[in-house]
Design a protein around this motif. Structure first.
Motif, PDB file in Angstrom:
ATOM      1  N   ASP A  62       0.876  -1.178   0.000  1.00  0.00           N
ATOM      2  CA  ASP A  62       0.000   0.000   0.000  1.00  0.00           C
ATOM      3  C   ASP A  62       0.913   1.227   0.000  1.00  0.00           C
ATOM      4  O   ASP A  62       1.965   1.193  -0.647  1.00  0.00           O
ATOM      5  N   LEU A  63       0.569   2.284   0.686  1.00  0.00           N
ATOM      6  CA  LEU A  63       1.418   3.481   0.671  1.00  0.00           C
ATOM      7  C   LEU A  63       2.412   3.524   1.826  1.00  0.00           C
ATOM      8  O   LEU A  63       3.047   4.548   2.078  1.00  0.00           O
ATOM      9  N   GLY A  76       6.071   0.255   1.435  1.00  0.00           N
ATOM     10  CA  GLY A  76       5.004   0.637   0.523  1.00  0.00           C
ATOM     11  C   GLY A  76       5.420   0.552  -0.925  1.00  0.00           C
ATOM     12  O   GLY A  76       6.536   0.148  -1.261  1.00  0.00           O
ATOM     13  N   THR A 125       4.646   4.993  -6.272  1.00  0.00           N
ATOM     14  CA  THR A 125       3.388   5.331  -5.603  1.00  0.00           C
ATOM     15  C   THR A 125       2.330   5.834  -6.577  1.00  0.00           C
ATOM     16  O   THR A 125       1.138   5.596  -6.372  1.00  0.00           O
ATOM     17  N   HIS A 132       0.658   2.888  -8.358  1.00  0.00           N
ATOM     18  CA  HIS A 132      -0.164   2.220  -7.344  1.00  0.00           C
ATOM     19  C   HIS A 132      -1.477   2.979  -7.139  1.00  0.00           C
ATOM     20  O   HIS A 132      -2.562   2.378  -7.125  1.00  0.00           O
ATOM     21  N   GLU A 133      -1.396   4.285  -6.982  1.00  0.00           N
ATOM     22  CA  GLU A 133      -2.598   5.085  -6.748  1.00  0.00           C
ATOM     23  C   GLU A 133      -3.532   5.046  -7.951  1.00  0.00           C
ATOM     24  O   GLU A 133      -4.758   4.937  -7.795  1.00  0.00           O
ATOM     25  N   ARG A 155      -6.861   5.611  -2.536  1.00  0.00           N
ATOM     26  CA  ARG A 155      -5.500   5.427  -3.041  1.00  0.00           C
ATOM     27  C   ARG A 155      -4.638   4.589  -2.096  1.00  0.00           C
ATOM     28  O   ARG A 155      -3.636   4.005  -2.512  1.00  0.00           O
ATOM     29  N   GLU A 156      -5.051   4.496  -0.817  1.00  0.00           N
ATOM     30  CA  GLU A 156      -4.266   3.749   0.169  1.00  0.00           C
ATOM     31  C   GLU A 156      -4.492   2.238   0.108  1.00  0.00           C
ATOM     32  O   GLU A 156      -3.769   1.473   0.752  1.00  0.00           O
TER      33      GLU A 156
END
Length: 335
Positions: free
Chosen positions: A27-28, A42, A46, A49-50, A60-61
């Motif tokens: 995740d983040l 994370g 990023t 991923h988001e 987004r998390e």
């Protein structure tokens, strides 16, 4: 482009038939634990991923599957919505090609398989609801070195059954316009703030760090990215302080910022990334700015980077520009 469909969704899981080279749940990250040696962790990229999460209507998390070079082959146990963002690779469902950067409907028994990354290195698989693994120290991210988080603290393996969080949200099918998608190349310019220990290098060596072209070696993972150059760094002569090692790149142990550049032995710069240790005894001669860490995360061995010196004010401006770009993507995918 958006299309909405609402349906009841039973419990969903992914049965991993083939795990890929290095596939982990991310995740983040888990900020706030550097003081006890737990890195931020994370997703390495990023932004990708988001985007994957936003495409399927997640926050987004939410946790995704981060794959490196090759992705898992898996079978879904119930209908769901998937999106794939990040490194370019061929994605197929039951043998038929499907696009990246778009939400895709999956039915019970569908088999998802993938090719090898052809641009970039890390690809993110998001599912409506998010990957459902336990929260450890505030995050679902896998920290393999510490064997915590993710799926039993390790990369995915053949035979694993990975649950997806239940959701009663509407399935919103989104597509990210090409103009807003990240671009992955084999040559990047990564801006760096020089210091904290750059004074240990000679002036010529600092100039070399911030002007030469550096080639990424195969030693490139979630901990750090090791680069090769044509010449060896030179350090100023000094008496090593008590508690430091004998190598001129040694210091008395200090904390490491994410993105710090070390030069152990004086010949190969290493950029510390998301799973790097939080402290140690090598001099940090520069730090890659946060706005450029995603681009470095997507470099493949043999790719090149130039570390361009920048100021803290310029780094803050770049971070603000990156935030505005994210906001445009969020707006484009909100519905």
């Amino acid at each position: 482009m958006h299309t909405i469909q609402t349906y009841w969704r039973p419990s969903v899981a992914l049965h991993i038939d083939e795990p890929g080279l290095q596939s982990t749940i991310q995740d983040l990250g888990r900020p706030g634990h550097y003081n006890v040696g737990i890195p931020f962790g994370g997703a390495m990229d990023t932004l990708s991923h988001e985007i994957a999460n936003l495409l399927v209507g997640n926050d987004r998390e939410a946790a995704t599957i981060e794959s490196t070079y090759t992705a898992p082959k898996f079978t879904v146990t119930a209908p769901t919505v998937m999106a794939v963002a990040g490194a370019t690779m061929d994605i197929s469902v039951n043998g038929s090609a499907v696009p990246q950067w778009s939400a895709i409907t999956l039915e019970e028994g569908d088999v998802v398989s993938c090719g090898f990354a052809s641009a970039g290195t890390r690809t993110y698989f998001a599912f409506a609801g998010g990957v459902d693994v336990p929260v450890v120290l505030g995050s679902r991210s896998t920290y393999s070195l510490g064997k915590i988080g993710g799926f039993h603290g390790r990369p995915l393996a053949a035979g694993d059954t990975v649950p997806i969080r239940p959701t009663d949200q509407r399935a919103v099918y989104r597509n990210l316009h090409d103009d807003l998608r990240p671009r992955f190349t084999r040559a990047v310019t990564a801006r760096v703030v020089v210091g904290l220990y750059a004074h240990l290098l000679t002036t010529d060596s600092v100039d070399m760090l911030t002007s030469a072209e550096w080639k990424l070696t195969p030693v490139a993972d979630r901990t750090g990215l090791r680069f090769n150059g044509d010449e060896k760094f030179e350090f100023e002569e000094r008496e090593q302080p008590f508690g430091a090692g004998s190598d001129p790149s040694n210091i008395v142990d200090a904390g490491y910022a994410v993105g710090s550049i070390q030069i152990p032995g004086g010949n190969q710069p290493i950029v510390l990334h998301r799973d790097a240790v939080s402290a140690g005894g090598y001099a940090m001669v520069a730090t890659v700015i946060s706005a450029d860490m995603n681009a470095l995360a997507q470099l493949a061995p043999g790719s090149t980077a130039v570390f361009e010196a920048t100021s803290i004010d310029q780094a803050l401006t770049a971070r603000a520009d990156s935030s505005r770009r994210r906001a445009r993507i969020h707006e484009a995918l909100s519905f």
